[in-house]
Design an enzyme around this catalytic site. Sequence first.
Site, PDB file in Angstrom:
ATOM      1  N   CYS A   2       0.858  -1.185   0.000  1.00 60.10           N
ATOM      2  CA  CYS A   2       0.000   0.000   0.000  1.00 60.10           C
ATOM      3  C   CYS A   2       0.897   1.239   0.000  1.00 60.10           C
ATOM      4  O   CYS A   2       2.098   1.131   0.201  1.00 60.10           O
ATOM      5  CB  CYS A   2      -0.856  -0.001   1.249  1.00 60.10           C
ATOM      6  SG  CYS A   2      -1.755  -1.536   1.448  1.00 60.10           S
ATOM      7  N   ARG A  27       1.311   1.893  -5.931  1.00 58.10           N
ATOM      8  CA  ARG A  27       1.513   0.847  -4.924  1.00 58.10           C
ATOM      9  C   ARG A  27       0.223   0.106  -4.586  1.00 58.10           C
ATOM     10  O   ARG A  27       0.227  -0.845  -3.805  1.00 58.10           O
ATOM     11  CB  ARG A  27       2.084   1.456  -3.645  1.00 58.10           C
ATOM     12  CG  ARG A  27       3.428   2.106  -3.832  1.00 58.10           C
ATOM     13  CD  ARG A  27       3.923   2.676  -2.535  1.00 58.10           C
ATOM     14  NE  ARG A  27       4.123   1.628  -1.562  1.00 58.10           N
ATOM     15  CZ  ARG A  27       5.219   0.890  -1.466  1.00 58.10           C
ATOM     16  NH1 ARG A  27       6.212   1.089  -2.297  1.00 58.10           N
ATOM     17  NH2 ARG A  27       5.328  -0.037  -0.553  1.00 58.10           N
ATOM     18  N   TRP A  73      -3.867  -1.775  -1.496  1.00 61.15           N
ATOM     19  CA  TRP A  73      -3.913  -2.961  -2.354  1.00 61.15           C
ATOM     20  C   TRP A  73      -4.294  -4.094  -1.423  1.00 61.15           C
ATOM     21  O   TRP A  73      -3.520  -4.488  -0.559  1.00 61.15           O
ATOM     22  CB  TRP A  73      -2.556  -3.203  -2.982  1.00 61.15           C
ATOM     23  CG  TRP A  73      -2.529  -4.264  -4.019  1.00 61.15           C
ATOM     24  CD1 TRP A  73      -2.870  -4.135  -5.329  1.00 61.15           C
ATOM     25  CD2 TRP A  73      -2.123  -5.631  -3.849  1.00 61.15           C
ATOM     26  NE1 TRP A  73      -2.700  -5.330  -5.979  1.00 61.15           N
ATOM     27  CE2 TRP A  73      -2.249  -6.275  -5.097  1.00 61.15           C
ATOM     28  CE3 TRP A  73      -1.678  -6.378  -2.761  1.00 61.15           C
ATOM     29  CZ2 TRP A  73      -1.943  -7.612  -5.292  1.00 61.15           C
ATOM     30  CZ3 TRP A  73      -1.376  -7.705  -2.947  1.00 61.15           C
ATOM     31  CH2 TRP A  73      -1.508  -8.312  -4.210  1.00 61.15           C
ATOM     32  N   ASN A  99       1.047  -0.304   6.146  1.00 64.04           N
ATOM     33  CA  ASN A  99       1.459  -1.046   4.958  1.00 64.04           C
ATOM     34  C   ASN A  99       2.214  -2.270   5.453  1.00 64.04           C
ATOM     35  O   ASN A  99       3.094  -2.132   6.299  1.00 64.04           O
ATOM     36  CB  ASN A  99       2.363  -0.166   4.095  1.00 64.04           C
ATOM     37  CG  ASN A  99       2.951  -0.925   2.925  1.00 64.04           C
ATOM     38  OD1 ASN A  99       2.360  -1.888   2.441  1.00 64.04           O
ATOM     39  ND2 ASN A  99       4.117  -0.500   2.473  1.00 64.04           N
ATOM     40  N   GLY A 100       1.857  -3.448   4.943  1.00 65.19           N
ATOM     41  CA  GLY A 100       2.517  -4.676   5.378  1.00 65.19           C
ATOM     42  C   GLY A 100       1.487  -5.720   5.743  1.00 65.19           C
ATOM     43  O   GLY A 100       0.309  -5.593   5.380  1.00 65.19           O
ATOM     44  N   GLU A 480       9.146 -12.505 -21.369  1.00 61.11           N
ATOM     45  CA  GLU A 480       8.909 -11.131 -20.945  1.00 61.11           C
ATOM     46  C   GLU A 480       7.878 -10.449 -21.856  1.00 61.11           C
ATOM     47  O   GLU A 480       7.013  -9.705 -21.386  1.00 61.11           O
ATOM     48  CB  GLU A 480      10.250 -10.365 -20.917  1.00 61.11           C
ATOM     49  CG  GLU A 480      10.176  -8.911 -20.516  1.00 61.11           C
ATOM     50  CD  GLU A 480       9.578  -8.658 -19.138  1.00 61.11           C
ATOM     51  OE1 GLU A 480       9.355  -9.604 -18.371  1.00 61.11           O
ATOM     52  OE2 GLU A 480       9.298  -7.482 -18.862  1.00 61.11           O
ATOM     53  N   LYS A 484       4.427  -8.911 -20.440  1.00 56.08           N
ATOM     54  CA  LYS A 484       4.046  -7.508 -20.663  1.00 56.08           C
ATOM     55  C   LYS A 484       2.653  -7.435 -21.260  1.00 56.08           C
ATOM     56  O   LYS A 484       1.808  -6.672 -20.816  1.00 56.08           O
ATOM     57  CB  LYS A 484       5.009  -6.812 -21.625  1.00 56.08           C
ATOM     58  CG  LYS A 484       6.302  -6.254 -21.198  1.00 56.08           C
ATOM     59  CD  LYS A 484       6.337  -5.322 -20.040  1.00 56.08           C
ATOM     60  CE  LYS A 484       6.137  -6.012 -18.725  1.00 56.08           C
ATOM     61  NZ  LYS A 484       7.273  -6.210 -17.879  1.00 56.08           N
ATOM     62  N   GLU A 487      -0.184  -8.624 -18.771  1.00 55.15           N
ATOM     63  CA  GLU A 487      -0.482  -7.808 -17.597  1.00 55.15           C
ATOM     64  C   GLU A 487      -1.138  -6.478 -17.933  1.00 55.15           C
ATOM     65  O   GLU A 487      -1.927  -5.988 -17.129  1.00 55.15           O
ATOM     66  CB  GLU A 487       0.719  -7.657 -16.651  1.00 55.15           C
ATOM     67  CG  GLU A 487       1.877  -6.848 -17.113  1.00 55.15           C
ATOM     68  CD  GLU A 487       3.012  -6.806 -16.072  1.00 55.15           C
ATOM     69  OE1 GLU A 487       2.782  -7.002 -14.877  1.00 55.15           O
ATOM     70  OE2 GLU A 487       4.148  -6.557 -16.481  1.00 55.15           O
ATOM     71  N   HIS A 503       5.533 -30.069 -29.676  1.00 60.22           N
ATOM     72  CA  HIS A 503       5.262 -31.102 -28.667  1.00 60.22           C
ATOM     73  C   HIS A 503       3.946 -30.857 -27.936  1.00 60.22           C
ATOM     74  O   HIS A 503       3.714 -31.434 -26.879  1.00 60.22           O
ATOM     75  CB  HIS A 503       6.424 -31.189 -27.673  1.00 60.22           C
ATOM     76  CG  HIS A 503       7.704 -31.614 -28.321  1.00 60.22           C
ATOM     77  ND1 HIS A 503       7.921 -32.887 -28.790  1.00 60.22           N
ATOM     78  CD2 HIS A 503       8.818 -30.903 -28.659  1.00 60.22           C
ATOM     79  CE1 HIS A 503       9.122 -32.969 -29.342  1.00 60.22           C
ATOM     80  NE2 HIS A 503       9.682 -31.769 -29.285  1.00 60.22           N
ATOM     81  N   LYS A 600       2.549  -2.408  -7.913  1.00 63.04           N
ATOM     82  CA  LYS A 600       3.940  -2.271  -8.352  1.00 63.04           C
ATOM     83  C   LYS A 600       4.888  -3.098  -7.494  1.00 63.04           C
ATOM     84  O   LYS A 600       5.794  -3.737  -7.995  1.00 63.04           O
ATOM     85  CB  LYS A 600       4.331  -0.791  -8.296  1.00 63.04           C
ATOM     86  CG  LYS A 600       5.746  -0.506  -8.760  1.00 63.04           C
ATOM     87  CD  LYS A 600       5.895  -0.771 -10.235  1.00 63.04           C
ATOM     88  CE  LYS A 600       7.293  -0.526 -10.741  1.00 63.04           C
ATOM     89  NZ  LYS A 600       7.490  -1.191 -12.043  1.00 63.04           N
TER      90      LYS A 600
HETATM   91  O1  M6R Z   1      10.317  -5.172  -7.590  1.00 66.87           O
HETATM   92  P1  M6R Z   1      10.630  -6.517  -8.165  1.00 66.87           P
HETATM   93  O2  M6R Z   1      11.507  -6.456  -9.357  1.00 66.87           O
HETATM   94  O3  M6R Z   1      11.178  -7.480  -7.136  1.00 66.87           O
HETATM   95  O4  M6R Z   1       9.235  -7.082  -8.643  1.00 66.87           O
HETATM   96  C1  M6R Z   1       9.101  -8.368  -9.164  1.00 66.87           C
HETATM   97  C2  M6R Z   1       7.791  -8.540  -9.896  1.00 66.87           C
HETATM   98  O5  M6R Z   1       6.717  -8.362  -9.035  1.00 66.87           O
HETATM   99  C3  M6R Z   1       7.672  -7.564 -11.073  1.00 66.87           C
HETATM  100  O6  M6R Z   1       8.718  -7.701 -11.968  1.00 66.87           O
HETATM  101  C4  M6R Z   1       6.331  -7.798 -11.822  1.00 66.87           C
HETATM  102  O7  M6R Z   1       6.358  -9.035 -12.455  1.00 66.87           O
HETATM  103  C5  M6R Z   1       6.066  -6.671 -12.814  1.00 66.87           C
HETATM  104  N1  M6R Z   1       4.685  -6.300 -12.776  1.00 66.87           N
HETATM  105  C6  M6R Z   1       6.347  -7.037 -14.228  1.00 66.87           C
HETATM  106  O8  M6R Z   1       6.034  -6.047 -15.137  1.00 66.87           O
END
Ligand code: M6R
Length: 605
Positions: A2, A27, A73, A99-100, A480, A484, A487, A503, A600
Site C-alpha cells: 500500500c 503501490r 492494495w 502497509n505490510g 517477458e 508484458k 499484464e 510437442h 507495483k
Molecule cells: O520489484 P521486483 O523487481 O522485485 O518485482 C518483481 C515482480 O513483481 C515484477 O517484476 C512484476 O512481475 C512486474 N509487474 C512485471 O512487469
Amino acid sequence: MCGIIGFTGKQPALPFLLQGLSRLEYRGYDSAGVTLVNSKALRTWKTKGRLSELEKLLSKDLAESCGIGHTRWATHGVPSNMNAHPHMNEEGTISVVHNGIVENYQELREELREEGYIFHSETDSEVIVQLLDFYYRKNPVMKEALAKTVKRLEGSYAICVTSIFEPDTIYVSKKESPMVLGQSKEGTFCASDAPAFLEYTREILPLQDGQSAILNAGSLEVFDASGKQIEPRWIHFPYDVQAAQKGGYDSFMLKEIHEQPSVIRETLRGRFRGTKTVLPMIDQMNVRWDRIDQTVFIACGTAYHACIYANLLYQKYTGKVSWVIPASEFRYCSPNVNEHTLCIFVSQSGETADTLAAIKLAKAKGCVTISVVNVLGSSISRMTDAVLYTAAGPEIAVASTKAYTTQLVLLHVLVLKLAEMYGIKVKGKSRLISDLKRLPEVTEQVLGQEEKMKELAGMLIDQRDAYFIGRQLDYPTALEGALKLKEISYVHADAYYAGELKHGPIALIEKDTVVTAMATQPEVASKTVSNIRETIARGARVILITGENMPAEEFEYVVRIPEISPELAAIPSAVLLQMFAYYGAKEKGCDIDKPRNLAKSVTVE
Ligand code: M6R
C-alpha cells in the site's frame, strides 16, 4: 503493497496528502483514505476505489495542518469502504495507516476481543489501532504505546499514527515495509516512497527496520528499536520530481520505455576500464571465488526473466554450474545450497516479499549473496553481502520496462566480472564490451520503430490469445513479451521454447493466431525459422524479430534490430515487445499504468 503518506506543517495538510497519494497510487489503488487532525477531533474520509473517488468526498477548504493518508492494495478483506485505511479506535481519538501484513492478527484480535474491543473491518491492520488504544489507556504516552504495539506484531509493517492527544504530531514505525522521511520549509513528511514529497525536498531519510520517528512541523526525531534517539542518516535522492512524473507522455509506461537509452547509459557508466569490469563492491567481497561450486539466480516476475537471461550467459561465459528459480519457489524446493553457493537476487523495488524470504533462507544456509536492485536503500539492498544498483530511476508504471533492460545490462556486466573473479577468459570479450557501450544508441534506434510496433499491435484487436516463441537467449525475451502483454492488455499470452511448440502447444494455433517469434541467435535461428513455418502452415500470422543480416524475405511481418552481438540482442528485442504490448493495450482502451489486480511492489508472499 500500500502507499502511505503523512504531513505535519504550518499550512493545510490535505493538498500535500492528496498529491503524495497520487504519486503512490502505483503501490495499490483499490481504496483510499485520509485523516486530518485537530485538537477537538479526527476527521476521516475513506472509500473503495481510486483516489479520484476519495477526492469527490473532500471539500477543498479543510484547514487542518496535520494528517495521514493511504492508498490500498487489498491483502486481508475485499476492497471496501470499511476495509479502507485509516483505521480508528472506537472513540475516534487515534487513527492509523499501515502497509505490510500482521501475520498474527487473528490471535491479537481474539485477545483484544476478550478485553472488549470491537472490530469493524476484515483487515489485519485494524488490530494495530486497537492495540495502540489498549496500551495508551494503560499509560498515555504515545511513543511508549507504539513501541509496545509493534513489539506484539509478527510480520511486516510501516505505520503512521495521529491522535487528538497530540494534534500536530505523527508517530511512525517500520519493519520490512518501506518508509522514508523528509523535511522542507513546508513541513515534515513520511511516505512509502520518496516521489510522494520529492517536490519539496530531495534529502530523504529511509527509516531502517525497527526504527521509529516522531514528526512535528519543525522537528523530526528518530529512535532505534530500544527507543534511544539516534542521529538520522540522510541521503540525497538522485532524481528530481520530473523523473517521477509523466513528462508529457500518455502514461508512465510509455515514458519509461523512452527513458531506456539514457538509463542504460547511466547503468553502464564507469563499469569498464579497457577490457576489465569495474564493480568495486564485488572486489571488496570477502569470498574465496575458487570455492564457489554453484550459482543460483533468484527473483520474481520480470526480474525472474532477467535471471533466466543471466543464467544462460553465466553458463555460456563461465561453463560453471548454475540454475535459476522464482523466489516464491526457492524456499520450498529444499535447495541444496551452502557456503560454496553464490545466490544472485534481482529486484526493481528491493521490497518483494518472496525475494526477501529467499534471501533470508540463503543467508541462513551460509550462501554468498549479491543483489541487483533499483531502489536505493531498499530492504533487499541492505540484506545481501553486496549490492549493485541499476540506474533506472523511479519506475512508476506497474509493468516493468526500463528496470528490466537495465537489469539485463547490469547482470551482463556482473557475469563478466564473475568470470574475471574465477580467472576465466570470455571469448570475444572486447567486442561484447564495445557492444554493451553501444546499447544506448541501439536502443534509441529501436525506439524509432514505434510506429511499426503500433501498427503490428493492431493485429491484437479481437485476439483472445497471443504466443511468443524463441530459443536460447531469445526465450527470456519471449517470456517477458508475453508477461508484458498479458499484464496490461489482458490478452492471454504464453511463451514457449520454439522447439517445444510441436510437442503440444501447436494445437492452439489456428487461422489468424498472432505469434511473435524471436530469431536473433545465429546458432539456432534456422531452427526457429522452421518452427515459424510450422505455425504459418496452420494459419498463424507471425511477427518475426530478427537481426539485420538474417534471411527473412519469405515472411510478411519482419522487424529488424540493429546489428549487435547476439548475447545482447535481448535488450533491443525487449524494447520492441514493450511497445507491442503498450500499443496492444492502448488499442483495447486499458488503464496501462494501473492494470487490474496488480500492484507495483508485491510485499506479500
Ligand atoms: O520489484 P521486483 O523487481 O522485485 O518485482 C518483481 C515482480 O513483481 C515484477 O517484476 C512484476 O512481475 C512486474 N509487474 C512485471 O512487469
